[in-house]
Write a protein that holds these residues in place. Structure first.
Motif, PDB file in Angstrom:
ATOM      1  N   TYR A   1      37.544  46.370  74.590  1.00 18.65           N
ATOM      2  CA  TYR A   1      36.859  45.286  73.872  1.00 18.65           C
ATOM      3  C   TYR A   1      35.348  45.390  74.012  1.00 18.65           C
ATOM      4  O   TYR A   1      34.614  45.108  73.074  1.00 18.65           O
ATOM      5  CB  TYR A   1      37.285  43.924  74.423  1.00 18.65           C
TER       6      TYR A   1
ATOM      7  N   SER B   1      43.618  42.614  70.000  1.00 19.41           N
ATOM      8  CA  SER B   1      43.923  41.376  70.718  1.00 19.41           C
ATOM      9  C   SER B   1      45.157  40.708  70.124  1.00 19.41           C
ATOM     10  O   SER B   1      46.063  40.270  70.846  1.00 19.41           O
ATOM     11  CB  SER B   1      42.720  40.432  70.649  1.00 19.41           C
TER      12      SER B   1
ATOM     13  N   THR C   1      42.923  38.074  75.764  1.00 22.28           N
ATOM     14  CA  THR C   1      42.130  37.120  74.991  1.00 22.28           C
ATOM     15  C   THR C   1      40.669  37.573  74.990  1.00 22.28           C
ATOM     16  O   THR C   1      40.048  37.664  76.047  1.00 22.28           O
ATOM     17  CB  THR C   1      42.249  35.718  75.618  1.00 22.28           C
ATOM     18  N   LEU C   2      40.152  37.850  73.803  1.00 23.15           N
ATOM     19  CA  LEU C   2      38.812  38.439  73.696  1.00 23.15           C
ATOM     20  C   LEU C   2      37.749  37.640  74.447  1.00 23.15           C
ATOM     21  O   LEU C   2      36.941  38.197  75.179  1.00 23.15           O
ATOM     22  CB  LEU C   2      38.428  38.525  72.218  1.00 23.15           C
ATOM     23  N   GLY C   3      37.762  36.326  74.243  1.00 26.88           N
ATOM     24  CA  GLY C   3      36.701  35.490  74.785  1.00 26.88           C
ATOM     25  C   GLY C   3      36.732  35.385  76.303  1.00 26.88           C
ATOM     26  O   GLY C   3      35.758  34.951  76.920  1.00 26.88           O
ATOM     27  N   ILE C   4      37.862  35.774  76.936  1.00 33.71           N
ATOM     28  CA  ILE C   4      37.914  35.762  78.401  1.00 33.71           C
ATOM     29  C   ILE C   4      37.618  37.160  78.938  1.00 33.71           C
ATOM     30  O   ILE C   4      36.930  37.331  79.935  1.00 33.71           O
ATOM     31  CB  ILE C   4      39.293  35.260  78.897  1.00 33.71           C
TER      32      ILE C   4
ATOM     33  N   ILE D   1      35.648  39.377  77.901  1.00 34.79           N
ATOM     34  CA  ILE D   1      34.233  39.749  77.964  1.00 34.79           C
ATOM     35  C   ILE D   1      33.604  39.331  79.293  1.00 34.79           C
ATOM     36  O   ILE D   1      32.568  39.843  79.667  1.00 34.79           O
ATOM     37  CB  ILE D   1      33.401  39.160  76.789  1.00 34.79           C
TER      38      ILE D   1
END
Lengths: 546, 326
Positions: free
Chosen positions: A308, A321, A375-378, A380
């Motif tokens: 990612y 994802s 989960t992308l937002g985690i 990162i």
């Protein structure tokens, strides 16, 4: 082989007594003996990899580097990863338990290609010895992931020897997968239809698909790393016009599914343990069986979730994802079905079942943190931190080894003909569970705090959690030592095992412990589904005290 | 709890609180699920413990398809929430706002170099103003690194041979860790730094005080002459090459029919590998500067080209080769 209806199975020598001497082992074509050869080999690699883990945890007990130089530390965690993944976890359940049990479970005399099976073991040993040899001559410092251009241009050490070692061992894995698939298709006993197969066999079928399709890709990728080191061919290093991300795609195309090579067989073991120790048909047989295949197929389409933040496109990240989320569902379905299997069962907490329950505990944590990482937002935030170190140890060490040890304890009487000590085996299982969680749970907290993985030294504020983790590793180390002692002890002093010590279903329990060379005194004919505990049990009339 | 053992990192950027909210959502759902399953298993173990050695389980009759579907679809719904929520944060984290200040970051075994928009340079230290969007354009001089600031929930790989970008808006003054999160060789764990978030007026004061670290790098304008770019890329040049004035940010057509936006990556590629994407109407005659120019010099040139005013404004005829520096 129709003749005497009452052929006494005891008159056939067991596979252990049929021949003696080193030659009878090193040139054997008996799948059971080859399973033992693997058992001995992977145990040695596990001890080596484990010792490195002990040294790593000892070093990390303080923020400074006080035991090793950074270079030595880097070589330690690299070798720990390579030995544990390629030479212990990937072969563990398939090559030991699968080899031993798969033909017996389907009522066959052996695998489809016995000589190829022995060849696989020799390839594994050659690969393992090359890798171990590279360790003795200095080792490598690329990490087990071999990221380019570090591995191709910058890394010191025996990268080439190690790469060839892994390449050779890869063929062992490919050939074992091939052998299993052909065996399952062609060698089933009369009456052993696809949906009468034990779920252990389904899991190994799914695993074999991954081994055959995925392993060649990582073999090629590692070979290209070697070629680029030698000839600067410019595939990966931008300095020569290559693309460093290409390597990550090739590497993870195999190495993500490789996680399923480790966990699917453990899930197969789980289905056997949960049914045997609740004496009940597995809940949702078809769902459990097909979830393995679903994992094997979708598992090939999620590799980009390791990338990612690698510079891969944002849209690719989103697609990977999404697919990663899909692969979570069959794993959840399995857990629900095992739980439902317990309902109205006759549950006994013998040692293999303790490992099965431990598996569910650590797999819940490993799997759910996997959803977080997908989960992308985690991701990162927690990517490449101790959060991911904790996650993959929960899945690969926690779950896969719980499955392996549970299976080993379940089938140990069958494999060796001996019973092990009940008390100490329970103490061992408990210590492993406690030690494992104490070691790795603090690493989730460290990871969210931001401690990067593969750090030889770290800021002082991370020390408390690291000390706790190292303390847990001590418990875990003792926990692993206990089974080694009582299992070895049982070989000489253990009580003789009956054919079916657990009252379990499955063809392997209908032959002697240990089985004769050809597995069955008379070739079995299968007349009922797997796990027919309720319908054909002698205790049908028993009124259960509900 | 021991005083020395933090359980949660500082929340110091606009992204941080968003990541945390999503994390707590998934954590909450996970805990609920785990507790429910473990409690169910525990209850079954007690309720259905084996009471006689020859006892077997009881058959469950009836259609279980609905149950199987339910425990497939409910988790699917939950992970989809996680997916869409996570993707929206991710997309936002990938798109710097228009008012972001542009900083350059160079990773190199084993240090971080930072260049401020005004040209001031630092090593392993990074001063930024609070509440200001900061865009990072990053590249590596050797292996892959990763620029990570846990307090900002920020992380991006830094690769050789290309630019990656990231951005943040710090919300709290203070000093936070910079880590390299991608294993990069012997001293990986020493590739750390500090990011100092300051009040805007303090940042301004800091900018004019002290000296720039990391040695002098020639300005883009000087390099444009020193590397002889000006012999072809000026309106008055004798050789034929695209005039670069005002071209940055525009789309140009290539000889193979594709169009490409003139951005940092394209200018970089055109310097190091000029024949790869040649602009329509021109010949691939430019020599490569691969190996003859450092990543930092490339960035100086890019900044110079980016800031060239459009040709019309600068007056097309006889624009003297920029400047008369030594």
């Amino acid at each position: 082989m129709t003749a005497p209806a009452t052929a006494a199975p005891t008159e056939l020598p067991s596979y252990l007594e049929a021949a003696h001497g080193p030659k009878s082992w090193l040139l054997t074509r008996d799948h059971k003996r080859i399973g033992i050869l693997y058992l001995v080999a992977i145990s040695v690699f596990f001890v080596l990899g484990g010792l490195m883990a002990v040294l790593i945890r000892a070093e990390l007990a303080t923020p400074q580097g006080d035991m090793f130089s950074s270079d030595v530390y880097n070589r330690l965690f690299t070798m720990h990863g390579i030995l544990m993944i390629f030479f212990f976890l990937i072969p563990s359940i398939p090559a030991v338990l699968g080899n031993f049990l798969l033909p017996v479970m389907i009522g066959a005399k052996d695998l489809a290609f016995p000589k190829l099976n022995l060849t696989s073991w020799y390839l594994y040993m050659i690969g393992g010895l090359m890798t171990f040899g590279s360790l003795l001559t200095g080792g490598i410092d690329t990490g087990w992931t071999f990221y380019t251009p570090m591995s191709t241009t910058f890394a010191q050490g025996q990268v080439l020897v190690t790469a060839v070692g892994i390449f050779v061992a890869g063929f062992s894995s490919i050939l074992t997968g091939l052998n299993f698939i052909v065996t399952i298709h062609r060698m089933r006993a009369p009456g052993m239809t696809w949906f009468r197969l034990p779920l252990f066999v389904w899991a190994h079928y799914a695993t074999s698909i991954i081994q055959i399709l995925g392993t060649p890709v990582v073999a090629i990728a590692i070979l290209l790393v070697g070629a680029e080191r030698l000839f600067h061919i410019g595939v990966f290093d931008p300095k020569y016009g290559g693309d460093p991300l290409l390597f990550q795609h090739l590497f993870w195309f195999y190495s993500h599914p490789a996680v399923y090579i480790m966990i699917l067989p453990a899930m197969g073991v789980m289905s056997e343990l949960v049914t045997a120790f609740s004496r009940k048909r597995v809940f949702g047989y078809h769902f459990v069986a097909f979830s393995s295949l679903f994992i094997a197929v979708i598992g090939f389409l999620v590799w980009g979730h390791h990338m990612y933040v690698s510079g891969q496109s944002v849209v690719a990240g989103a697609i990977f994802s999404f697919l990663t989320m899909l692969v979570a569902i069959p794993s959840a379905v399995k857990v629900f079905n095992w739980t439902a299997t317990l309902y109205k069962g006759s549950i006994s907490l013998q040692t293999p079942m303790l490992y099965a329950l431990g598996f569910i505990g650590v797999f819940l944590i490993g799997g759910l943190t996997g959803v977080m990482l997908g989960t992308l937002g985690i991701d990162i935030h927690v990517h490449d931190t101790y959060f991911i170190v904790a996650h993959f140890h929960y899945v690969m060490v926690g779950s896969a080894i719980m499955g392996y040890l549970g299976g080993l304890h379940f089938w140990w009487p069958k494999i060796t003909g001996r019973m092990y000590d009940e008390f100490w085996s329970k103490v061992g299982a408990l210590l492993i569970f406690v030690g494992f969680n104490t070691t790795f749970f603090p690493q989730f907290i460290l990871g969210y705090l931001g401690m990067p993985r593969r750090y030889h030294m770290y800021p002082a504020e991370f020390q408390t959690w690291n000390v706790l983790s190292s303390a847990g590793a001590t418990i875990l180390g003792v926990g692993y030592l206990i089974p080694v002692i009582y299992l070895l002890w049982s070989l000489k002093f253990g009580a003789k095992a009956p054919a079916n010590p657990w009252g379990a279903k499955g063809l392997e329990w209908q032959t002697a412990s240990p089985p004769p060379v050809e597995n069955f005194a008379t070739p079995p004919v299968v007349t009922e589904e797997a796990y027919a505990y309720e319908t054909s049990a002698p205790a049908k009339e028993v009124t259960v005290g509900v | 709890m021991l005083p020395n053992a933090p359980v949660f990192p500082p929340v110091s950027s606009t992204l941080a609180s968003k990541v945390d909210t999503l994390f707590f959502f998934t954590l909450g759902v996970s805990v609920l699920f785990s507790v429910a399953i473990v409690a169910t298993i525990a209850a079954f173990i007690v309720r259905y413990r084996r009471r006689r050695a020859d006892e077997t389980g009881q058959e469950i009759k009836g259609n279980t398809l609905l149950l199987e579907l339910a425990w497939s679809i409910v988790p699917l719904g939950l992970v989809m929430i996680s997916f869409f929520w996570g993707a929206s944060i991710f997309f936002e984290s990938a798109r710097p706002p228009a008012d972001a200040w542009s900083f350059h970051v160079y990773g190199k075994q084993w240090m971080w170099k930072v260049e401020h928009p005004e040209g001031k340079r630092e090593i392993n230290e990074f001063h930024v103003p609070v509440n200001q969007a900061v865009k990072l354009t990053m590249t590596s001089e050797d292996v892959i690194h990763n620029f990570s600031v846990p307090a900002f929930r920020l992380k991006m790989d830094v690769l050789p041979g290309r630019y990656s970008t990231a951005w943040f808006r710090a919300t709290k003054t203070g000093t936070y860790h910079i880590f390299c999160d991608q294993y990069c060789g012997v001293d990986h764990s020493k590739m750390v730094g500090k990011i100092h978030v300051m009040e805007p007026q303090d940042y301004k004061r800091w900018l004019v005080s002290g000296t720039s670290a990391g040695g002098a790098v020639a300005s883009g304008e000087e390099l444009f002459v020193a590397k002889a770019c000006n012999t072809c890329h000026r309106p008055d040049s004798s050789a034929r090459a695209p005039v670069l004035d005002g071209v940055f940010g525009k789309k140009v057509a290539l000889v193979d029919g594709r169009t490409v936006t003139v951005d940092e990556s394209y200018v970089r590629e055109s310097i190091l590998s000029p024949a790869t994407k040649v602009v329509q109407g021109y010949q691939p005659i430019m020599p490569t500067f691969q190996g003859q120019i450092s990543e930092e010099e490339v960035v100086q040139l890019i900044k110079y080209i980016r800031d060239l005013p459009p040709a019309a404004a600068s007056g097309a005829p006889v624009a003297a080769p920029a400047g008369g520096q030594p």
